[in-house]
Design a protein around this motif. Sequence first.
Motif, short mmCIF file in Angstrom:
data_model
loop_
_atom_site.label_atom_id
_atom_site.label_comp_id
_atom_site.label_asym_id
_atom_site.label_seq_id
_atom_site.Cartn_x
_atom_site.Cartn_y
_atom_site.Cartn_z
N ILE A 42 0.83 -1.13 -0.02
CA ILE A 42 -0.06 -0.09 -0.17
C ILE A 42 0.87 1.29 0.02
O ILE A 42 0.81 2.28 -0.72
CB ILE A 42 -0.90 -0.03 1.25
N ILE A 43 1.87 1.20 0.78
CA ILE A 43 2.71 2.23 0.93
C ILE A 43 3.42 2.54 -0.49
O ILE A 43 3.64 3.89 -1.06
CB ILE A 43 3.91 2.29 1.96
N ASP A 44 3.76 1.35 -1.13
CA ASP A 44 4.75 1.61 -2.17
C ASP A 44 3.74 2.16 -3.59
O ASP A 44 4.25 2.75 -4.42
CB ASP A 44 4.97 0.14 -2.91
N ASN A 45 2.48 2.00 -3.46
CA ASN A 45 1.59 2.51 -4.51
C ASN A 45 1.63 4.19 -4.19
O ASN A 45 1.48 4.96 -5.31
CB ASN A 45 0.04 2.14 -4.24
N SER A 46 1.59 4.61 -3.05
CA SER A 46 1.81 5.91 -2.84
C SER A 46 2.98 6.55 -3.19
O SER A 46 3.18 7.62 -3.85
CB SER A 46 1.55 6.42 -1.34
N VAL A 47 4.23 5.86 -2.82
CA VAL A 47 5.45 6.08 -3.26
C VAL A 47 5.69 6.22 -5.02
O VAL A 47 6.28 7.10 -5.15
CB VAL A 47 6.58 5.25 -2.52
N ASP A 48 5.12 5.50 -5.61
CA ASP A 48 4.98 5.34 -7.09
C ASP A 48 4.42 6.60 -7.44
O ASP A 48 5.03 7.09 -8.43
CB ASP A 48 4.39 4.27 -7.53
N GLU A 49 3.36 7.26 -6.79
CA GLU A 49 2.89 8.53 -7.25
C GLU A 49 3.77 9.63 -7.16
O GLU A 49 3.94 10.53 -7.92
CB GLU A 49 1.61 8.81 -6.36
N ALA A 50 4.38 9.51 -5.81
CA ALA A 50 5.77 10.71 -5.62
C ALA A 50 6.71 10.53 -6.77
O ALA A 50 7.05 11.54 -7.17
CB ALA A 50 5.88 10.35 -4.19
N LEU A 51 7.29 9.21 -7.27
CA LEU A 51 8.11 9.24 -7.87
C LEU A 51 7.82 9.83 -9.41
O LEU A 51 8.50 10.31 -10.18
CB LEU A 51 8.48 7.81 -8.18
N ALA A 52 6.50 9.67 -9.79
CA ALA A 52 5.95 10.33 -11.05
C ALA A 52 5.63 11.69 -10.77
O ALA A 52 5.06 12.24 -11.83
CB ALA A 52 4.78 9.53 -11.08
N GLY A 53 6.17 12.28 -9.81
CA GLY A 53 5.86 13.77 -9.64
C GLY A 53 4.39 14.17 -9.05
O GLY A 53 4.14 15.26 -9.07
N HIS A 54 3.77 13.30 -8.38
CA HIS A 54 2.41 13.77 -7.82
C HIS A 54 2.53 13.59 -6.14
O HIS A 54 2.36 12.17 -5.77
CB HIS A 54 1.20 13.04 -8.49
N GLY A 55 2.32 14.65 -5.54
CA GLY A 55 2.35 14.35 -4.25
C GLY A 55 3.71 14.35 -3.58
O GLY A 55 4.47 13.62 -4.05
N SER A 56 4.06 15.05 -2.19
CA SER A 56 5.25 15.01 -1.80
C SER A 56 5.09 14.69 -0.20
O SER A 56 5.89 14.88 0.54
CB SER A 56 5.78 16.49 -1.72
#
Length: 692
Positions: A42-56
Amino acid sequence: MSSDYSARHLSVLEGLEAVRKRPGMYIGSTDSRGLMHCLWEIIDNSVDEALAGHGSEIATVLHADGSVEVRDRARGIPVDIEPKTGLSGVEVVFTKLHAGGKFGSGSYAASGGLHGVGASVVNALSERLDVEVDRDGKTWAMSFHRGEPGIFTDTGEPSPDAPFTPFEQRSELRVVAQVAKGVTGTRVRYWADRQIFTKGADFQTEELLGRARQTAFLVPGLALDVTDQRGETAHTTSFQFDGGISEFVEHLARDAPLTDTWRLTGFGTFSETVPVLSDSGAMVPTELQRECHVDIALRWGTGYDTVVRSFVNIISTPKGGSHQLGFDQGLLRFLRAQVEQNARRLKAGSDKLEKDDVLAGLTAVLTVRLPEPQFEGQTKEVLGTPAVRAIVSNVVSKALGERFSSSRRDDKAQSALLLDKVVAEMKSRISARAHKETQRRKNALESSSLPAKLVDCRSSDVAHSELFIVEGDSALGTAKLARDSEHQALLPIRGKILNVQKASVSDMLSNAECASIIQVIGAGSGRSFDISTARYGKVIIMSDADVDGAHIRTLLLTLFFRYMRPMIEEGRMFAAVPPLHRVIVMNPGSKPNETIYTYSESELSGVLAGLKKQGKRHQDPIQRYKGLGEMDADQLATTTMDRRHRTLRRVGIADAEMAGKVFELLMGNDVAPRKEFIIDSSDQLSRERIDV
């Protein structure tokens, strides 16, 4: 059992049934390790979004009721209808295996998730899962019970025990609130199913904090908050680092630096044939051009421990894979070539470096980013993409080549130091191998290969033998008469040995005192140290009870900590405790006088006060031992060497670490911390403590 076997005996597991039937296939195990793996998904799904430039920002909350919640401010899971299934994006993500936005659709250039089973597996193994998505000015919500969508009727706080009504006709993604335009994000809260996980399985706070810290290093600027509400008071820990993997290396490194932290970056391309869904709905093998970006931070230290962490799209690969093989290959190939070019200066001879020589003292963080990496299994512990090996190897060789050919003074000096270190490690390995092949327990008639100043014991029973490292020849003379020659061996050292905290391996090995200690113990040094071949069960440092004695003891502890650490870790290192004073109590008449030994000024004061209270007299002056050489053999045996009466202080690993830190502070190469220490501590020093 029946012997007939036909098609009716076969089971076809639909959807998430397979996950619940064989959870270990997807999360590795059903203990705490598997429970934590679900949380990583679940955490990695959010981290993938951050890697794509969405959310910090990503927040993880361990609730008091055993549930866990992950919140982010990224784009939010799609809430519109997926045309093939007719279900909302939220339901597809959480109920369909191998469904998601990471199959080359262009949503993610590089991601940790790639099999499309992470969120759906967590849902299948949860007694209850609630998801809320902020998107399109609304908060959308959906709940699941063991993977089945429906509605929980909560009367208070959300609970997996609340009445649950599954959807019968079609699922419904509810709108539960309004949000400001442009506000997006996802919140997932779930209760792990206790029918699946073992009784003792629990979320490990330290492991979670370590993973959050690691992710913050790998994604510079990303803020991760971890809140634990399971105790009496909630506690929040936050992580955010802007230095990236260079800062990660500094955090991981334990020894003093030999080189600065070097950054090796580059990329390479490779072609890969993968099945791609055509417009007609068929999977067509298609050759695609992939790009692999490599980013490595590394530094060598003065120690010999190796710490290498490897990652693919910020997913840790603890068992390595093709990227780590390429890293090792490039490093070894390049440094071998450099040693061959400088063989005369380094006196390397015809011997070749091995991987362990190069990795000694290395701290490195290796990261690669590429679309759709091939992992071995859902737990993603090993990278399998073959082409990455050559790309990483080439990047390492090229970047190190630029560093070694640099005209900057610092680069030249550090490159030379590194070559000296790896060659010294190679020589140490070769020497240790030769020593190990010929090493055997020597008896009194076969000890010619050992230092002449060693006074060995007669017994070959390692468990009961002891080696006393004594300070100076004067103490040796007394100790010879005081020892138990069956089990106690003596090795004198001349004054203060080399400070190995800032000396190179070659300097340490060429120092007569250090080399004698290593040779006498007979188990090698550094990476080649093998405690099973040590010649003595105990090593006891016996130095004078003064400042110089403490200094010598600290130097010896630093040597053992740096090069023979298992002796300390297994509790086989000791410090003798010789007395400071001898008080002779005068008894009346023919009754013999009594001797009392004290080990500190405060103990002496207490003894004298007690004698005065009892009306007893003592001889003046009271003998104050300035060194072991002042004792006669009987006194030394009684107080320090006789197993029946002596006191030994076992050295713990914390003592040795502290010795190393003190030496790094007071005698290391960095002047600023030492100056600061002296200034800060000057007001604590009394004039009486200065020996003038």
